[in-house]
Each structure stands twice: as C-alpha cells, then as structure tokens.
Design a protein around this motif. Structure first.
Motif, PDB file in Angstrom:
ATOM      1  N   LEU A   1     -35.638 -13.969  29.225  1.00 34.84           N
ATOM      2  CA  LEU A   1     -35.839 -12.542  28.955  1.00 34.84           C
ATOM      3  C   LEU A   1     -36.018 -12.266  27.476  1.00 34.84           C
ATOM      4  O   LEU A   1     -36.917 -11.509  27.065  1.00 34.84           O
ATOM      5  CB  LEU A   1     -34.654 -11.737  29.500  1.00 34.84           C
ATOM      6  CG  LEU A   1     -34.571 -11.572  31.016  1.00 34.84           C
ATOM      7  CD1 LEU A   1     -33.279 -10.849  31.393  1.00 34.84           C
ATOM      8  CD2 LEU A   1     -35.783 -10.812  31.536  1.00 34.84           C
ATOM      9  N   ALA A   2     -35.155 -12.879  26.646  1.00 31.68           N
ATOM     10  CA  ALA A   2     -35.242 -12.669  25.196  1.00 31.68           C
ATOM     11  C   ALA A   2     -36.577 -13.164  24.654  1.00 31.68           C
ATOM     12  O   ALA A   2     -37.201 -12.523  23.794  1.00 31.68           O
ATOM     13  CB  ALA A   2     -34.085 -13.364  24.495  1.00 31.68           C
ATOM     14  N   ALA A   3     -37.035 -14.335  25.142  1.00 33.89           N
ATOM     15  CA  ALA A   3     -38.315 -14.876  24.678  1.00 33.89           C
ATOM     16  C   ALA A   3     -39.474 -13.979  25.081  1.00 33.89           C
ATOM     17  O   ALA A   3     -40.412 -13.744  24.303  1.00 33.89           O
ATOM     18  CB  ALA A   3     -38.508 -16.287  25.239  1.00 33.89           C
TER      19      ALA A   3
ATOM     20  N   THR B   1     -29.090 -24.893  25.136  1.00 28.92           N
ATOM     21  CA  THR B   1     -29.607 -23.541  24.999  1.00 28.92           C
ATOM     22  C   THR B   1     -30.746 -23.490  23.985  1.00 28.92           C
ATOM     23  O   THR B   1     -31.759 -22.818  24.195  1.00 28.92           O
ATOM     24  CB  THR B   1     -28.482 -22.589  24.557  1.00 28.92           C
ATOM     25  OG1 THR B   1     -27.424 -22.667  25.500  1.00 28.92           O
ATOM     26  CG2 THR B   1     -28.987 -21.163  24.476  1.00 28.92           C
ATOM     27  N   SER B   2     -30.564 -24.192  22.877  1.00 30.94           N
ATOM     28  CA  SER B   2     -31.594 -24.186  21.834  1.00 30.94           C
ATOM     29  C   SER B   2     -32.900 -24.767  22.351  1.00 30.94           C
ATOM     30  O   SER B   2     -33.979 -24.237  22.081  1.00 30.94           O
ATOM     31  CB  SER B   2     -31.100 -24.976  20.621  1.00 30.94           C
ATOM     32  OG  SER B   2     -32.074 -24.982  19.603  1.00 30.94           O
ATOM     33  N   ILE B   3     -32.791 -25.873  23.107  1.00 30.82           N
ATOM     34  CA  ILE B   3     -34.002 -26.479  23.656  1.00 30.82           C
ATOM     35  C   ILE B   3     -34.701 -25.501  24.604  1.00 30.82           C
ATOM     36  O   ILE B   3     -35.913 -25.287  24.518  1.00 30.82           O
ATOM     37  CB  ILE B   3     -33.663 -27.785  24.390  1.00 30.82           C
ATOM     38  CG1 ILE B   3     -33.230 -28.858  23.382  1.00 30.82           C
ATOM     39  CG2 ILE B   3     -34.850 -28.282  25.191  1.00 30.82           C
ATOM     40  CD1 ILE B   3     -32.738 -30.135  24.022  1.00 30.82           C
TER      41      ILE B   3
ATOM     42  N   ASN C   1     -36.001 -22.292  22.537  1.00 30.67           N
ATOM     43  CA  ASN C   1     -37.134 -22.563  21.660  1.00 30.67           C
ATOM     44  C   ASN C   1     -38.355 -23.037  22.442  1.00 30.67           C
ATOM     45  O   ASN C   1     -39.490 -22.757  22.047  1.00 30.67           O
ATOM     46  CB  ASN C   1     -36.740 -23.596  20.604  1.00 30.67           C
ATOM     47  CG  ASN C   1     -35.766 -23.041  19.588  1.00 30.67           C
ATOM     48  OD1 ASN C   1     -36.003 -21.991  18.999  1.00 30.67           O
ATOM     49  ND2 ASN C   1     -34.649 -23.723  19.379  1.00 30.67           N
ATOM     50  N   THR C   2     -38.100 -23.756  23.546  1.00 27.19           N
ATOM     51  CA  THR C   2     -39.237 -24.166  24.379  1.00 27.19           C
ATOM     52  C   THR C   2     -39.931 -22.959  24.982  1.00 27.19           C
ATOM     53  O   THR C   2     -41.173 -22.855  24.971  1.00 27.19           O
ATOM     54  CB  THR C   2     -38.767 -25.113  25.498  1.00 27.19           C
ATOM     55  OG1 THR C   2     -38.187 -26.281  24.915  1.00 27.19           O
ATOM     56  CG2 THR C   2     -39.938 -25.533  26.374  1.00 27.19           C
ATOM     57  N   VAL C   3     -39.141 -22.016  25.503  1.00 24.18           N
ATOM     58  CA  VAL C   3     -39.720 -20.790  26.073  1.00 24.18           C
ATOM     59  C   VAL C   3     -40.440 -19.998  24.979  1.00 24.18           C
ATOM     60  O   VAL C   3     -41.557 -19.483  25.176  1.00 24.18           O
ATOM     61  CB  VAL C   3     -38.628 -19.937  26.733  1.00 24.18           C
ATOM     62  CG1 VAL C   3     -39.184 -18.571  27.148  1.00 24.18           C
ATOM     63  CG2 VAL C   3     -38.047 -20.659  27.937  1.00 24.18           C
ATOM     64  N   THR C   4     -39.808 -19.907  23.799  1.00 22.14           N
ATOM     65  CA  THR C   4     -40.412 -19.148  22.700  1.00 22.14           C
ATOM     66  C   THR C   4     -41.719 -19.784  22.249  1.00 22.14           C
ATOM     67  O   THR C   4     -42.727 -19.101  22.034  1.00 22.14           O
ATOM     68  CB  THR C   4     -39.427 -19.068  21.522  1.00 22.14           C
ATOM     69  OG1 THR C   4     -38.217 -18.457  21.955  1.00 22.14           O
ATOM     70  CG2 THR C   4     -40.023 -18.253  20.383  1.00 22.14           C
TER      71      THR C   4
ATOM     72  N   ARG D   1     -43.729 -16.613  13.932  1.00 22.68           N
ATOM     73  CA  ARG D   1     -42.656 -16.734  14.921  1.00 22.68           C
ATOM     74  C   ARG D   1     -42.619 -18.128  15.536  1.00 22.68           C
ATOM     75  O   ARG D   1     -41.585 -18.564  16.010  1.00 22.68           O
ATOM     76  CB  ARG D   1     -42.840 -15.687  16.031  1.00 22.68           C
ATOM     77  CG  ARG D   1     -42.638 -14.251  15.578  1.00 22.68           C
ATOM     78  CD  ARG D   1     -42.860 -13.275  16.724  1.00 22.68           C
ATOM     79  NE  ARG D   1     -42.744 -11.903  16.298  1.00 22.68           N
ATOM     80  CZ  ARG D   1     -41.602 -11.231  16.189  1.00 22.68           C
ATOM     81  NH1 ARG D   1     -40.472 -11.844  16.497  1.00 22.68           N
ATOM     82  NH2 ARG D   1     -41.590  -9.980  15.794  1.00 22.68           N
ATOM     83  N   LEU D   2     -43.758 -18.791  15.552  1.00 21.79           N
ATOM     84  CA  LEU D   2     -43.819 -20.139  16.104  1.00 21.79           C
ATOM     85  C   LEU D   2     -43.159 -21.161  15.183  1.00 21.79           C
ATOM     86  O   LEU D   2     -42.616 -22.164  15.639  1.00 21.79           O
ATOM     87  CB  LEU D   2     -45.289 -20.529  16.336  1.00 21.79           C
ATOM     88  CG  LEU D   2     -45.564 -21.929  16.909  1.00 21.79           C
ATOM     89  CD1 LEU D   2     -45.099 -21.996  18.360  1.00 21.79           C
ATOM     90  CD2 LEU D   2     -47.052 -22.258  16.810  1.00 21.79           C
ATOM     91  N   GLN D   3     -43.192 -20.893  13.885  1.00 17.18           N
ATOM     92  CA  GLN D   3     -42.699 -21.858  12.902  1.00 17.18           C
ATOM     93  C   GLN D   3     -41.232 -22.205  13.117  1.00 17.18           C
ATOM     94  O   GLN D   3     -40.860 -23.377  13.205  1.00 17.18           O
ATOM     95  CB  GLN D   3     -42.893 -21.309  11.487  1.00 17.18           C
ATOM     96  CG  GLN D   3     -42.266 -22.170  10.392  1.00 17.18           C
ATOM     97  CD  GLN D   3     -42.421 -21.536   9.012  1.00 17.18           C
ATOM     98  OE1 GLN D   3     -43.131 -20.560   8.841  1.00 17.18           O
ATOM     99  NE2 GLN D   3     -41.741 -22.104   8.035  1.00 17.18           N
ATOM    100  N   MET D   4     -40.384 -21.195  13.196  1.00 17.69           N
ATOM    101  CA  MET D   4     -38.950 -21.454  13.290  1.00 17.69           C
ATOM    102  C   MET D   4     -38.554 -22.166  14.585  1.00 17.69           C
ATOM    103  O   MET D   4     -37.814 -23.152  14.549  1.00 17.69           O
ATOM    104  CB  MET D   4     -38.168 -20.145  13.143  1.00 17.69           C
ATOM    105  CG  MET D   4     -36.659 -20.357  13.045  1.00 17.69           C
ATOM    106  SD  MET D   4     -36.196 -21.489  11.683  1.00 17.69           S
ATOM    107  CE  MET D   4     -36.693 -20.491  10.276  1.00 17.69           C
TER     108      MET D   4
END
Length: 621
Positions: free
Chosen positions: A10-12, A121-123, A126-129, A278-281
C-alpha cells in the motif's frame, strides 16, 4: 509478516501515484490549453500532501510490526541456542573456550539483529518500490528508462564481489571478537585476576587484550570501508543521471536521437526525474541489504554450527523414568572400557580456530592418546546403601569412573548399571534426580546463600533450606553473617572460605536428596578443624544412601564398606580398610603408610619434605 506485506504494498502504491500527480500539475493544472485551472490544482496539491502523510502513518505501523517480529525472532534464536547448549555433553565444554561460547550467544546473535528486524521488510518494501518506479518510468518514457538502467548489470556484478569479501571479513571479525571475549572471561574472572597478580602478569594480560583489540579494530575498519567506493560510484551515477536525462531529452526533442519529441513534455521530464530520484534510494538500499545478508550469512553459519551439533549424550528411545525413592542404589560396573572422545570441530573450523596457539600440542596429545584407555575392563559392584571408596594415584581413572554414573560420558564398551538397569536406559532427567555430587571445588554462583542452596530444589521452603544447612554443619555460620541466608557469596563464592563453600555444596545436595551420592575429594583441601565439620556433614549426607567417594586423605574413608584400588583404569584390589591396610604389596597399604608414617625429617636437612608432606618449620605462629 502478512500484515507487513500488505502495508508495504500500500505504501509503495501511494508513493508511486505522486509523480503522476506532479505530471498533471504541470501539464494540466498550470500549463494546460485553457490556462491555469486553480480548482484542479487545489485537488492535485491536496492529493500530493495527503498521500505522503498516509504513507508515513503506514510506515510507522510497519516499523512497529517489523521491530516486534525481528526482536522476537532474535529472542527465540538466543533462547534456542542457549537451550541447545544446555543439552550438549560435558566433553564439548571441556574442549571449547567459555568466552567463545559467550561470544556466539551474545555477539553473533546481536550481529544479525538488522537482518532479523529490517531485512525481510526492506527487501519487500524496496522491491515493490523499485518495481512500481520502473513501471512508472516505462510509462513516462521507455527511452529514458533504458538510459537510466543501462549500467545496472555492472553494478550487480560489483556488488556480488563486494558481498563475498564482506562475508569473509565478517567471519574473521566475529572470530576476533570471540577471542577478545575469551580473554575477558579468562582474565577478568576472580581466578584470572588472582593468577595474574600472583605471577605479576597484569601488564602482559593487558598487552594481550590490547593486541586482540587492535586486530578487532583493524577488521572493523576494513569491513566498514569495504564497498564504500562501490556505493560512492553508484550514488554518483544516480546523482548525475538527471543531468544526462535532460541532455538526452534535448537531443530527442531536437531530432538528433530517435524517439517521440511530443511525449517529452515539461511535466513528463519533471515527473520522470522525480521517479528516478525515488528509484535511487530503494536501489541503494536493496544493494546494501544484499551486502548485509551476505555479511550476516557468516554470522548465521557460526550460530547454526552450534545449533546443528547433535549432543553426544541423549536419551535412548526406550529410556524410562526412575524415581530415587524406588531405587536401592546398587551400582555395577560391568566390563567397562572408556577413553575420552576427541574434540569435535565445527564446520570449516580448524584446531587453531578453537584452541589457538596450543592447537599443535593438543593434536599431538590426541594422537598419542588415541589408543589409550582411561578405563580398561573395569568391573566392580557397590551394594545399595554402601559407602564405597576409590583410591589410587593421579590419573588412574578415579574421577572418570564416577563421571560415567550420571552419564557425563558414555562407556565405549561394557555397561554401568543402577539396580541392574543400564544407565543408558534411564532418562537423563530422572538419572540426574537420582545422583548427587560434591566436588573438590564446589561451584557457587553470584547470588545469596539461600539461592545457592535452593538451586537443587527451586520450590524449597525456608524450613527445608535451614534443615539442609543444619545437617551440613553450616547453619550457625550462616546466621553469624549480618545478612544471614541473604548473604551474597560473590563470584564463584570467593567471599566465603573453602570449608564454608564445601558445606553449602553439601547442604545443596542434601536438599536435593539423591539416592546415590558421589564425593570427589570433597575434603582434600581443608584444614583439620574444617575437615572435621565437613566430615560430620558428609556422614549425615551419606546416611542411607549409596555413596561413591574419591579420597586422597585416607583418614576420611577408613570406615568405608568397601575400598577399590585403581591403577591405569583397572581395579587391582578391593576390600575393607582392615583387610587392605596390612598388605605389604598392596596399593592401599602403601598409600596408607606414606600418609601416616611418623618418620620426621632430619634436623640438619635443608627444609626437606617429610613423609607426611610437611616442611620443617623454623617458626610456627
């Protein structure tokens, strides 16, 4: 974890909507064909403000969930590792540094905290993002997307190389930390400090720690700097990418490069660079997480090396429970052969990793003793309720024999039986309830006297504790302390005398009330008066129990029902004191005469050692 996954997605998605709102602001609300549309601009701006707020609230909920899950998982890992170590056989601890065990339990588990709390969670996040950002970039401009991601395969290859290097460094760093922990445990214990002061080695111990500390510092710095150039290169590339995008967009709009100039509006370029930023981070975080996972693999391997070790002493499938009340306490050694097992090495571990500089000597000793039996065809019987004593020279196997009764070790051949039952057919838990032990150097943990005695029976009442202490001849001494039973014993009981510690240990075993009692030289280091008090306590402790006593002071076992003489792991004689003492060629008779000879050293001899083991005194105080 399912809830975390929903929140992350949802956040992504909410974050991915913002660039399209930005595109609409420029292309429709501000610079549309009909001029500025303030109503549309208000709704778009409201959406651009509301979405980050909602995403932040979701992020807080996600952080709480991940922190709870991760720390709970780490607590489970610590508890499981500790519980597993409790099941390991005695031989494992005699060949492993205590500090190394502590380091794996504390430092290694703490080292994987980030992986357990944040990585999954980070994986996912960040994967979704990254996926959402990639789709958004393709929708906005596939030409610029190819330009942005053209160097990603190179970055992935470099990251794998950096990860392997950091994994090696992580293992070496944790091994160095284990060594520091071992030095701390050995040197800063009461015994270690006393040894260093007696032999004036305080400076050398400090230097040994300083050397290990410098090595740890070097490894930490090397581990921290490994990959910094890689990440600096990636960050630099992403930082200059917007400028390159503008340059290539200009060439496309001017017709110098293939592409659709009409699609590259001002809003599209602003939205694209926003998405690219936004993709960089997330990409950098995915790379860092990947490195963290590779680094943590070294720590996980060290943890699971212990968890994967199978205890050598375990219950047989058919093992049954026995009760001390149901036993007569008859002990039989039937054709017992035993030798100490070789130290177990861990996966990928060398002897030097475990034993340090003494590895070569240990290897040589293990080779020399490979065929040496500690006990050879040992057979004897102790009837229920008897007091049996084992005597013999040092290294004859006395203590080894007693360790086989409670299954600290298992026999290689033959059997050890209690009431005709092989001890391997008795569950370890109930066997421990049936057998008690008082050693030459009793262990008291840092706590009160009451807690140390009650360790044998956690639910014991104050009356039971006092009764046990009274029978052990220590109650009056305890009550003479200002805090009585609440007196703190100190580390390993160093605030108490040897006799006081010994009698507290006897009180502890009396509270346990075992059917079989093992006394391993329980009075060998005491003065005569303390020995008398301890001996009286031991007489009460042995009453009505089968007792197996090892004694160098033969005066303490003259009333034994049977005495066994051991040499090189074999029984060479047995009988009562009266039967053995006058045998001119017997082991017991020779030992007795050596201890109780009244021959005194010559007056003119330069402080000779007499037959009873004393030096000539020039003055007595």
């Amino acid at each position: 974890m399912a809830s975390v996954g929903v929140i992350v997605v949802l956040a992504a998605l909410l974050t991915s909507i913002v660039p399209f709102l930005t595109q609409a602001v420029f292309d429709d609300a501000l610079f549309g064909e009909g001029g500025p549309d303030l109503g549309l601009l208000g709704w778009l701006v409201a959406g651009m403000c509301a979405l980050p707020i909602l995403a932040s609230m979701l992020n807080i909920a996600q952080n709480w969930l991940t922190s709870t899950i991760g720390n709970s998982a780490m607590a489970d890992l610590r508890s499981e590792l500790f519980a597993h170590l409790q099941k390991m056989e005695l031989a494992f601890f005699t060949t492993t540094k205590t500090g190394a065990i502590q380091s794996r339990l504390a430092n290694d588990v703490a080292g994987v905290r980030t992986v357990l709390t944040d990585t999954a969670t980070s994986i996912l996040q960040n994967t979704v993002t990254v996926t959402a950002a990639f789709i958004s970039m393709v929708i906005l401009s596939w030409e610029l997307t190819i330009l942005t991601l053209i160097l990603m395969p190179l970055f992935v290859w470099l990251q794998l190389k950096v990860g392997r290097r950091r994994q090696q460094l992580a293992r070496r760093t944790q091994e160095s930390l284990s060594e520091m922990t071992a030095i701390t445990e050995e040197s800063l214990s009461v015994s270690g400090i006393l040894l260093a002061k007696v032999f004036n080695r305080s400076k050398s111990e400090a230097e040994r720690y300083r050397t290990a500390n410098l090595e740890q510092t070097r490894l930490q710095v090397e581990q921290a700097m490994t990959g910094r150039l890689f990440f600096a290169t990636v960050q630099t590339f992403f930082a200059i990418t917007p400028a390159i995008i503008y340059l290539f967009a200009g060439f496309i709009i001017a017709g110098r490069l293939p592409g659709d100039p009409a699609s590259l509006t001002a809003g599209t370029l602003v939205a694209f660079t926003t998405v690219q930023a936004r993709l960089q981070m997330p990409l950098l975080q995915l790379m860092r997480v990947s490195l963290d996972v590779q680094t943590s693999l070294a720590l996980f391997r060290r943890i699971f090396e212990y968890l994967d070790l199978e205890p050598a002493i375990v219950d047989r499938p058919s093992a049954r429970d026995v009760s001390p009340a149901d036993l007569q306490g008859t002990i039989e050694f039937r054709d017992v052969w035993f030798r100490y097992p070789e130290p177990r090495t861990l996966t990928g571990e060398t002897a030097k990793d475990r034993f340090g500089d003494s590895a070569g000597a240990i290897d040589a000793e293990s080779t020399a003793q490979e065929d040496a039996w500690a006990l050879s065809d040992l057979s004897f019987t102790i009837e229920g309720g008897q007091l049996a004593a084992i005597v013999g020279p040092s290294g004859s196997g006395k203590t080894t024999a007693t360790y086989l009764v409670p299954r600290f070790y298992d026999v290689d051949r033959g059997q050890v039986l209690i009431d005709g039952i092989d001890v391997r057919d008795i569950s370890l838990s109930s066997l421990a309830d049936c057998v008690g032990m008082v050693t030459q150097e009793p262990y008291l943990f840092h706590g009160t006297i009451r807690e140390n005695i009650a360790y044998a029976k956690p639910g014991a009442t104050p009356e039971e504790i006092v009764a046990a202490a009274t029978d052990a001849n220590i109650h009056d001494r305890i009550m003479s302390f200002p805090d009585g039973y609440d007196t703190v014993t100190g580390e390993r009981g160093y605030r108490l005398s040897g006799g006081e510690k010994q009698r507290i240990a006897i009180a502890r075993v009396l509270l346990k009330n075992p059917r079989i009692l093992i006394l391993d030289e329980a009075t060998s280091a005491l003065d005569n008066e303390t020995e008398r008090l301890v001996q009286e306590a031991l007489e009460r402790a042995t009453s009505g129990r089968t007792t197996l006593a090892i004694a160098h002071r033969l005066s303490t076992i003259q009333n034994a029902d049977v005495i066994f003489g051991l040499v090189d792991g074999r029984v060479v004689e047995q009988g009562t004191h009266a039967e053995l003492v006058d045998d001119p060629d017997g082991l017991y008779g020779r030992l007795y005469r050596e201890q109780f000879s009244t021959r005194r050293p010559a007056q003119d001899a330069p402080h000779p050692v007499g037959a009873v083991g004393f030096l000539r005194a020039d003055v007595c105080l």
